[in-house]
Design an enzyme around this catalytic site. Sequence first.
Site, PDB file in Angstrom:
ATOM      1  N   TRP A   1      -1.827   5.267   6.656  1.00  0.00           N
ATOM      2  CA  TRP A   1      -2.089   4.360   6.397  1.00  0.00           C
ATOM      3  C   TRP A   1      -1.174   3.151   5.056  1.00  0.00           C
ATOM      4  CZ3 TRP A   1      -2.710   3.539   0.638  1.00  0.00           C
ATOM      5  CH2 TRP A   1      -3.839   2.305   0.922  1.00  0.00           C
ATOM      6  N   HIS A   2      -0.739   4.309   4.745  1.00  0.00           N
ATOM      7  CA  HIS A   2       0.660   3.946   3.643  1.00  0.00           C
ATOM      8  C   HIS A   2       1.944   3.562   4.837  1.00  0.00           C
ATOM      9  CE1 HIS A   2      -0.573   7.408   0.721  1.00  0.00           C
ATOM     10  NE2 HIS A   2       0.227   6.788   0.449  1.00  0.00           N
ATOM     11  N   ASP A   3       2.014   4.181   5.864  1.00  0.00           N
ATOM     12  CA  ASP A   3       2.651   3.602   6.994  1.00  0.00           C
ATOM     13  C   ASP A   3       2.835   3.613   8.291  1.00  0.00           C
ATOM     14  OD1 ASP A   3       5.177   1.131   8.158  1.00  0.00           O
ATOM     15  OD2 ASP A   3       6.313   2.525   6.631  1.00  0.00           O
TER      16      ASP A   3
ATOM     17  N   VAL B   1      -4.045   9.666   6.225  1.00  0.00           N
ATOM     18  CA  VAL B   1      -3.383   8.683   4.712  1.00  0.00           C
ATOM     19  C   VAL B   1      -2.075   8.421   5.503  1.00  0.00           C
ATOM     20  CG1 VAL B   1      -2.494   9.368   2.725  1.00  0.00           C
ATOM     21  CG2 VAL B   1      -4.793   9.982   2.937  1.00  0.00           C
TER      22      VAL B   1
ATOM     23  N   HIS C   1       0.875  -0.976   0.220  1.00  0.00           N
ATOM     24  CA  HIS C   1       0.214  -0.182   0.548  1.00  0.00           C
ATOM     25  C   HIS C   1       1.011   1.202   0.537  1.00  0.00           C
ATOM     26  CE1 HIS C   1       0.950  -1.202   4.210  1.00  0.00           C
ATOM     27  NE2 HIS C   1       0.818  -0.094   4.277  1.00  0.00           N
TER      28      HIS C   1
END
Length: 611
Positions: free
Chosen positions: A495-497, A492, A16
């Site tokens: 969610w990415h990392d 955001v 992701h």
Amino acid sequence: MQHQEQESHRLLDISHQDHPHHSHPDQELGRRSPSPIRDHVGFNSGQTTSHASPFVGQASSPMHHPISTNKYSKRAQDRTTKPSLWNTREFYFYYLVFLYCIPYMFKTAHDASSESNPNYEKYSHLLSDGWFGYKIDNSDGQYAGFRNNIPLLLTVIGIYLPLSHLFRAYFVPSTPVRSAHQPLYRTYFFLAFSAIYLYFMYGNSIFKIVAIVSANYAIAKLGRSARWMPAATWIFNLAILFLNEAYSGYRFGDMHSSLTWLDDNTGTTRRWHVNFNFTMLRLVSFNMDYYWSLAATKETLMEDRDAPHSDKDRVAAPALAEDYNYLYYLSFALYAPLYIAGPIMTFNDFISQLRYPKTIPVKSLLTWAARLGFSLLTMEFTSHYMYMVAISKTKAWDNDPILQICMIGFFNLVLIWLKLMIIWRFFRLWAMADGIEAPENMIRCVANNYSALGFWRSWHKSYNMWIVRYVYVPLGGTRTAMYNIWVVFTFVAVWHDINLKLLAWGWLISLFILPEIIAGKVFSKEKWGSWPYYRHLCAVGAVGNIIMMMIANLVGFCIGLDGVKLMLSDLFKTADGWITMLGCFGAIFVCAQIQFETREAEKRRGIFLNC
């Protein structure tokens, strides 16, 4: 991205972690206030025509969010056009600048990758043998995981598509399935193949996936229309994000010693939790679509209602009450073509395309296949010609001229855009060949953006649409935009990392968007549009936007904070740096003017992309 690269050649380790542009509020985020940059080309709203649709087939119409009211509605889009400037003396000068700058940029990046560069030995160990005796930079773990497994992926697709179409031909009615009493037979095939596909990739970890997915379904069905259900959905799924990261996908042996043997079979891709972040978005989509459907009017839920008139209708219109069941939910959450990397679909859209199938012309499939093939060839050429990823990984830019360092950062961003476009279009094309059309994620080149707001609408569009529907609008939309963008970009980043660098990136993005919002109020088109040099004022604002967004993205995803500090230090502390900076500003100013006129040309052809 460091987590990806620990397992760079595992099957389908397409995470992701895609990149900043990958993530932000789609059309709603641009509605807050008129921006002089956006106003210049008339992009004040999110409404689009059929040309603006991220889909192949149907025309778009305004989307009515289940919880929105008229006061959140979009302003009418400025669709007035201006005479063409392509054949003016001003633009002839711009063409000369382009003819000089673009080849020089490529040459500068190539010089940084040359064997004669003193820093070459620092990153040469990351290069692999490529085509025709040349070296290739295949050091990006995410793209290497995709590129090295293209033959295997094509084999899987070669098995899947014939079986899917045979099943559809023999068991699925050719007419729309309007009645709730008519099963959606394709979901049986989807689920059966997904079980085999995911077991092959993740081994016994598929049981962890099913357990999490089932728990989320239980929250939806137990909560139904209760006010606590959305909160429980978000708390559960955010907790899963953190727990997956903290426990590296969990071990059965840690749960109970008698289960240790289950850890022996991890499939071909041990790190299942990397890809699960996309699944998390589908889980939230199902729960929220179900929650909103319970408040829908009886007319909206009628079995004999008309087929959706647009792709946005497919998203906004609730599915039939009977469609929110466990079987359809699993087939949506685990749908094989889109499981690894998306693009992201909502549950309503997915079910709508099964009940009212879309006709995707063969010509469209061939066109998208050709575009994908061209993108792959472009990536191959670029990876043989310049080694930007390897250089940024090893920070091999000591004593390089400042312009080379700038080009290392710039082309890193371009390569991130290109690799993600390839990955997303590959899986989208697979789904389209299966009769399911997800949104197109990349609708503009990364270098063809001058508005911070428009930038996020054109990068990872399906995620942007998801953010708007499930985060931005529920938080208040345009009413509280100055505040909720901080929540949006924090989510955001997480969610990415989950790391501090990406949190810093998310907050930088939020901070850098504010100048465009403020400038929109101070230098609005209504107040300044009649000024002869308004277009040039907008271009100055565009330069600032582009510079700030590049800085934020370089920090989060390319050369890191140290690299950006070095670049800025060299720019402002040396005479060469000032000359380079002024030259870059001038080139970006010219680029902004070309971008303005490109969008004007699109408007003259009736195309309104709103980005």
